[in-house]
Design a protein around this motif. Structure first.
Motif, PDB file in Angstrom:
ATOM      1  N   GLY A  55      35.365  20.132  39.782  1.00  0.00           N
ATOM      2  CA  GLY A  55      35.521  19.510  38.488  1.00  0.00           C
ATOM      3  C   GLY A  55      35.577  17.889  38.119  1.00  0.00           C
ATOM      4  O   GLY A  55      35.292  17.392  39.250  1.00  0.00           O
ATOM      5  N   SER A  56      36.069  17.704  37.299  1.00  0.00           N
ATOM      6  CA  SER A  56      36.401  16.211  36.797  1.00  0.00           C
ATOM      7  C   SER A  56      37.045  15.326  37.941  1.00  0.00           C
ATOM      8  O   SER A  56      36.719  14.337  38.656  1.00  0.00           O
ATOM      9  N   GLY A  57      38.334  15.983  38.367  1.00  0.00           N
ATOM     10  CA  GLY A  57      38.929  15.243  39.467  1.00  0.00           C
ATOM     11  C   GLY A  57      38.547  15.584  40.730  1.00  0.00           C
ATOM     12  O   GLY A  57      38.592  14.426  41.216  1.00  0.00           O
ATOM     13  N   GLY A  58      37.969  16.684  41.153  1.00  0.00           N
ATOM     14  CA  GLY A  58      37.327  16.719  42.555  1.00  0.00           C
ATOM     15  C   GLY A  58      36.165  15.637  42.609  1.00  0.00           C
ATOM     16  O   GLY A  58      36.017  15.219  43.491  1.00  0.00           O
ATOM     17  N   THR A  70      36.550  23.051  34.129  1.00  0.00           N
ATOM     18  CA  THR A  70      37.015  23.549  32.824  1.00  0.00           C
ATOM     19  C   THR A  70      36.350  22.651  31.789  1.00  0.00           C
ATOM     20  O   THR A  70      35.907  22.937  30.609  1.00  0.00           O
ATOM     21  N   CYS A  71      36.535  21.192  31.833  1.00  0.00           N
ATOM     22  CA  CYS A  71      36.390  20.302  30.818  1.00  0.00           C
ATOM     23  C   CYS A  71      34.838  20.119  30.388  1.00  0.00           C
ATOM     24  O   CYS A  71      34.647  20.537  29.183  1.00  0.00           O
ATOM     25  N   VAL A  72      34.092  20.176  31.234  1.00  0.00           N
ATOM     26  CA  VAL A  72      32.726  19.929  30.830  1.00  0.00           C
ATOM     27  C   VAL A  72      31.768  21.231  30.427  1.00  0.00           C
ATOM     28  O   VAL A  72      31.327  21.457  29.517  1.00  0.00           O
ATOM     29  N   VAL A 111      33.773  24.656  29.802  1.00  0.00           N
ATOM     30  CA  VAL A 111      34.440  25.639  28.841  1.00  0.00           C
ATOM     31  C   VAL A 111      35.811  25.071  28.296  1.00  0.00           C
ATOM     32  O   VAL A 111      36.688  25.905  27.847  1.00  0.00           O
ATOM     33  N   GLY A 112      35.978  23.766  28.142  1.00  0.00           N
ATOM     34  CA  GLY A 112      36.809  23.028  27.543  1.00  0.00           C
ATOM     35  C   GLY A 112      36.557  22.025  26.509  1.00  0.00           C
ATOM     36  O   GLY A 112      35.790  22.168  25.516  1.00  0.00           O
ATOM     37  N   CYS A 113      36.853  20.707  27.065  1.00  0.00           N
ATOM     38  CA  CYS A 113      37.160  19.610  26.384  1.00  0.00           C
ATOM     39  C   CYS A 113      35.641  19.476  25.422  1.00  0.00           C
ATOM     40  O   CYS A 113      35.527  19.166  24.126  1.00  0.00           O
ATOM     41  N   ILE A 114      34.678  19.248  26.318  1.00  0.00           N
ATOM     42  CA  ILE A 114      33.367  19.012  25.647  1.00  0.00           C
ATOM     43  C   ILE A 114      32.901  19.999  24.851  1.00  0.00           C
ATOM     44  O   ILE A 114      32.616  19.757  23.448  1.00  0.00           O
ATOM     45  N   PRO A 115      32.440  21.160  25.215  1.00  0.00           N
ATOM     46  CA  PRO A 115      31.987  22.213  24.357  1.00  0.00           C
ATOM     47  C   PRO A 115      32.880  22.367  23.202  1.00  0.00           C
ATOM     48  O   PRO A 115      32.301  22.671  21.863  1.00  0.00           O
ATOM     49  N   LYS A 116      34.064  22.306  23.254  1.00  0.00           N
ATOM     50  CA  LYS A 116      35.156  22.563  21.960  1.00  0.00           C
ATOM     51  C   LYS A 116      34.914  21.240  21.019  1.00  0.00           C
ATOM     52  O   LYS A 116      35.008  21.725  19.837  1.00  0.00           O
ATOM     53  N   LYS A 117      34.828  19.978  21.692  1.00  0.00           N
ATOM     54  CA  LYS A 117      34.601  19.231  20.692  1.00  0.00           C
ATOM     55  C   LYS A 117      33.313  19.194  19.860  1.00  0.00           C
ATOM     56  O   LYS A 117      33.504  18.827  18.804  1.00  0.00           O
ATOM     57  N   LEU A 118      32.559  19.646  20.446  1.00  0.00           N
ATOM     58  CA  LEU A 118      31.015  19.867  19.622  1.00  0.00           C
ATOM     59  C   LEU A 118      31.263  21.009  18.820  1.00  0.00           C
ATOM     60  O   LEU A 118      30.758  20.774  17.427  1.00  0.00           O
ATOM     61  N   MET A 119      32.141  21.914  19.047  1.00  0.00           N
ATOM     62  CA  MET A 119      32.228  22.841  17.845  1.00  0.00           C
ATOM     63  C   MET A 119      33.026  22.389  16.649  1.00  0.00           C
ATOM     64  O   MET A 119      33.089  22.678  15.449  1.00  0.00           O
ATOM     65  N   VAL A 120      34.222  21.265  17.278  1.00  0.00           N
ATOM     66  CA  VAL A 120      34.881  20.855  16.134  1.00  0.00           C
ATOM     67  C   VAL A 120      34.180  20.031  15.161  1.00  0.00           C
ATOM     68  O   VAL A 120      34.358  20.013  14.122  1.00  0.00           O
ATOM     69  N   ILE A 142      39.100  35.491  26.318  1.00  0.00           N
ATOM     70  CA  ILE A 142      39.764  34.275  26.637  1.00  0.00           C
ATOM     71  C   ILE A 142      38.999  33.106  25.947  1.00  0.00           C
ATOM     72  O   ILE A 142      37.989  33.255  25.516  1.00  0.00           O
ATOM     73  N   SER A 143      39.630  31.751  26.016  1.00  0.00           N
ATOM     74  CA  SER A 143      38.847  30.640  25.337  1.00  0.00           C
ATOM     75  C   SER A 143      37.739  30.389  26.124  1.00  0.00           C
ATOM     76  O   SER A 143      36.756  29.914  25.361  1.00  0.00           O
ATOM     77  N   ASP A 144      37.364  30.621  27.256  1.00  0.00           N
ATOM     78  CA  ASP A 144      35.937  30.331  27.898  1.00  0.00           C
ATOM     79  C   ASP A 144      35.139  31.179  27.262  1.00  0.00           C
ATOM     80  O   ASP A 144      33.994  30.763  27.121  1.00  0.00           O
TER      81      ASP A 144
END
Length: 450
Positions: A13-16, A41-43, A45-54, A155-157
């Motif tokens: 993920g981003s941290g690793g 998660t972020c890339v 099933v989280g931050c990025i795809p969710k922001k595009l849906m926003v 779930i959110s994913d």
């Protein structure tokens, strides 16, 4: 003793990835294992795809608001399949970028599940490798409550792979994930019911933020059932029959075949072999010290699998601090003070520093002065909409230091990102007052509040 790697990272993920690349830049021989898509998660099933849906969810309101500025009415419908496909294509593009970054950094990538066998040995698929230092960055995952029929929920994913838009969506959970998806889906035209266990959403955020967003969500047509839980879910020919227990006693509501359980996340530690390496777990998370070190002196952990702040930029900073310290000769630690964050709801919220409640508890109620402004931004005047923006500064009276800054409104995250620099540097209210505002903007309110 000779090892195969100076550093082996479990989790892509981003941290690793940030840790692996930074350590490799310093000349370390680095391996990384990831059995899923790169980016975490972020890339994916989280931050990025969710922001595009926003972004997608804001267009209907923009079409309507344009009429106040003289534009003719716009008739437009959402192609859900095209939107979801476009979002998935973007995450796939980012997966490729992460792959190229690892290749360029000469990080050896293992596309398999990794498990600790002892403090220096990792089993990756059918291969065993050794490492001087090991960093765990496996992230977390959503969890479903244990109730009858919970298997009928998603779930959110799963929101990013739905083939059809749900017309009637029930969301269980009042945290930022539940709030964001409630606003997204309402903006896209779905009927949304949100079920929360308390009387307000976003537990832990400043009270003014919680109240302002909740009132706005209800104003936009989201039905929020407070002090309520789901007791069972039954799949019927009419949809999902959801039994409730709460303020309105026992009640039944009906949703589409889709209902979102957004009641929390937990670290992904199953089958990781932590017990084989003597890594301590507390309250379902890997316990770490200020240097991200676990109970085993050569094993470290960053990101959502730990007991620290679970935000992508935090995981990245933790990982880079670790690499700087152990491979770059620049000893440093991650500071968890004044970490900004945002909720991409509609309206958007962002915050940095202490809430009003936290400041009063820490310094005493008489020592805190709150500056607050609530107004209708200029943009909404011509469309005739009663949308409100909230801005708030929490100040320690004796020192004039700004302890917290909070905002609800358009571009809140963009604005608070800049304000966060001032708060992080210890700016005083007089420093805000001495700053000339940019007019006409909403952001200037932060330097004109009296």
């Amino acid at each position: 003793m000779s090892y195969d790697f100076d550093l082996f990272v479990i989790g892509g993920g981003s941290g690793g990835i940030a840790t692996a690349r930074r350590a490799a830049e310093y000349g370390a021989k680095v391996g990384l294992a990831e059995n899923n898509r790169l980016g975490g998660t972020c890339v994916n099933v989280g931050c990025i795809p969710k922001k595009l849906m926003v972004y997608t969810s804001h267009f209907p309101a923009a079409f309507q608001e344009s009429q106040g500025y003289g534009w003719s009415p716009v008739k437009s419908t959402l192609d859900w399949s095209k939107m979801i496909t476009s979002v998935q294509q973007e995450t796939q593009r980012l997966n490729g970028i992460y792959q190229r970054m690892l290749d360029k950094s000469n990080v050896e990538l293992y596309r398999d599940y990794a498990k600790l066998l002892d403090p220096h040995t990792i089993e990756v698929g059918n291969t065993k490798v050794t490492a001087d230092k090991i960093l765990i960055a496996v992230g977390g995952h959503p969890v479903r409550p244990n109730i009858p029929g919970i298997e009928n929920t998603i779930i959110s994913d799963d929101m990013f792979t739905l083939t059809e838009q749900p017309k009637r969506l029930v969301i269980w959970g009042g945290g930022y994930i539940g709030v964001e998806f409630a606003c997204i889906m309402r903006g896209l035209g779905s009927d949304v019911i949100q079920i929360i266990r308390r009387d307000k959403i976003l537990n832990g955020f400043d009270e003014d933020i919680r109240t302002t967003i909740q009132e706005s969500m209800e104003h936009h047509g989201i039905q929020i059932l407070k002090n309520t839980i789901i007791t069972s879910i039954e799949k019927t020919s009419q949809g999902l029959k959801i039994a409730l227990k709460g303020d309105k006693n026992n009640e039944m509501i009906l949703a589409d075949t889709v209902s979102l359980a957004a009641t929390g996340r937990k670290p992904s530690l199953d089958n990781l072999g932590l017990e084989n390496a003597g890594v301590e777990v507390k309250q379902e998370a890997i316990a770490v010290d200020k240097y991200s070190c676990t109970s085993q002196e050569n094993i470290y952990a960053v990101g959502d699998c730990t007991d620290q702040i679970n935000l992508t930029p935090v995981a990245i900073n933790e990982g880079r601090a670790f690499a700087d310290t152990h491979f770059g000769g620049k000893s440093r630690i991650m500071s968890y003070e004044n970490v900004p964050s945002a909720v991409f709801s509609t309206p958007e919220a962002a915050t940095v520093g202490l809430t009003e409640e936290e400041a009063k508890e820490q310094y005493g109620e008489g020592s805190i002065k709150v500056y607050r402004s609530k107004f209708r931004p200029m943009y909404y005047v011509l469309p005739g909409k009663e949308e409100k923006t909230l801005m708030k500064l929490v100040v320690h009276q004796e020192t004039e230091k700004v302890l917290g800054a909070h905002m609800v409104g358009d571009y809140a995250a963009e604005i608070i990102q800049g304000v966060a620099i001032a708060v992080k540097m210890g700016a005083k209210k007089s420093d805000f007052d001495a700053t000339v505002g940019i007019h006409p903007t909403s952001a200037e309110e932060f330097v004109t509040m009296r």
